[in-house]
Design a protein around this motif. Structure first.
Motif: not given
Length: 223
Positions: A44, A152, A156, A158
């Motif tokens: 990020d 993802n 991310n 995740t």
């Protein structure tokens, strides 16, 4: 006696699996490498926000790699093209932040438009290309933004990394890029996590594909 590392690699602070072909897997490289994780350099911070507060930590990490005796330094994220000049001028050894540095050369040797496949199209700006002097080259860009297996797992973090699913997504994005831009003559992969899927891409295109590993091999040959 262990060989001294040839290339130093500044790593983002991530935890996902890195198969052979990924820059973060030492088996990817035909020569010894050294890794240095830059704490708090999350995907990020680097990709979404281009956080300039990370420049100093990357310089500190790069100097630690210099002290290990590496002959050149790179990174595990192509978006660090944004900070190429700021980091390079503080180092004694060659520094190449991103596979995007190859874009002008690829255009010269193929004579046509260069396709760029990136981890996140919405975050890749003109400033990134300016950072590596690639902003005057005709390019077409496609991203993995809408590809859930890739996004993802890698951006991310995740879900677990599913190599088969990501390979299919890489094929889909490649085909979309070329359908929209049939004059593209070669592809550069921005993301250092994409090279494991080049064989899948070659099932849908015969165009030359360049990435962080082709660049690293080139630099290693010069040093």
């Amino acid at each position: 006696m262990d060989e001294k590392p040839l290339i130093g690699i500044l790593m983002l602070d991530t935890n996902f699996d890195r198969p052979t072909g990924d820059i973060g897997n030492p088996e990817t490289h035909p020569f010894p490498v050294a890794y240095q994780v830059v704490e708090n350099a999350t995907t990020d911070c680097v990709i979404k926000y281009g956080d300039t507060r990370l420049i100093d930590p990357f310089i500190i990490g790069a100097k630690a790699l210099e002290n290990k005796g590496v002959k050149a330094i790179t990174t595990s994220c192509g978006f660090l093209a944004l900070f190429q000049k700021e980091i390079q001028r503080e180092l004694r050894v060659p520094f190449y932040s991103s596979s995007l540095i190859q874009i002008p050369m690829v255009q010269h040797i193929t004579g046509g438009m260069v396709g760029v496949i990136t981890a996140r199209r919405s975050s890749l700006t003109q400033a990134h290309f300016q950072g590596v002097n690639a902003h005057r080259t005709p390019i077409a860009i496609a991203g993995m933004d809408d590809m859930p297996a890739f996004t993802n797992a890698i951006l991310n973090e995740t879900i677990n990394l599913d190599r088969k699913a990501i390979a299919i997504e890489m094929q889909q994005v490649t085909l979309k890029l070329l359908a929209k831009n049939p004059i593209v003559k070669a592809i550069v992969l921005e993301c250092t996590n994409m090279p494991p899927y080049k064989s899948a891409m070659r099932e849908v295109t015969s165009l030359p594909i360049f990435d962080i590993n082709t660049l690293t091999d080139y630099v290693a040959g010069g040093i």
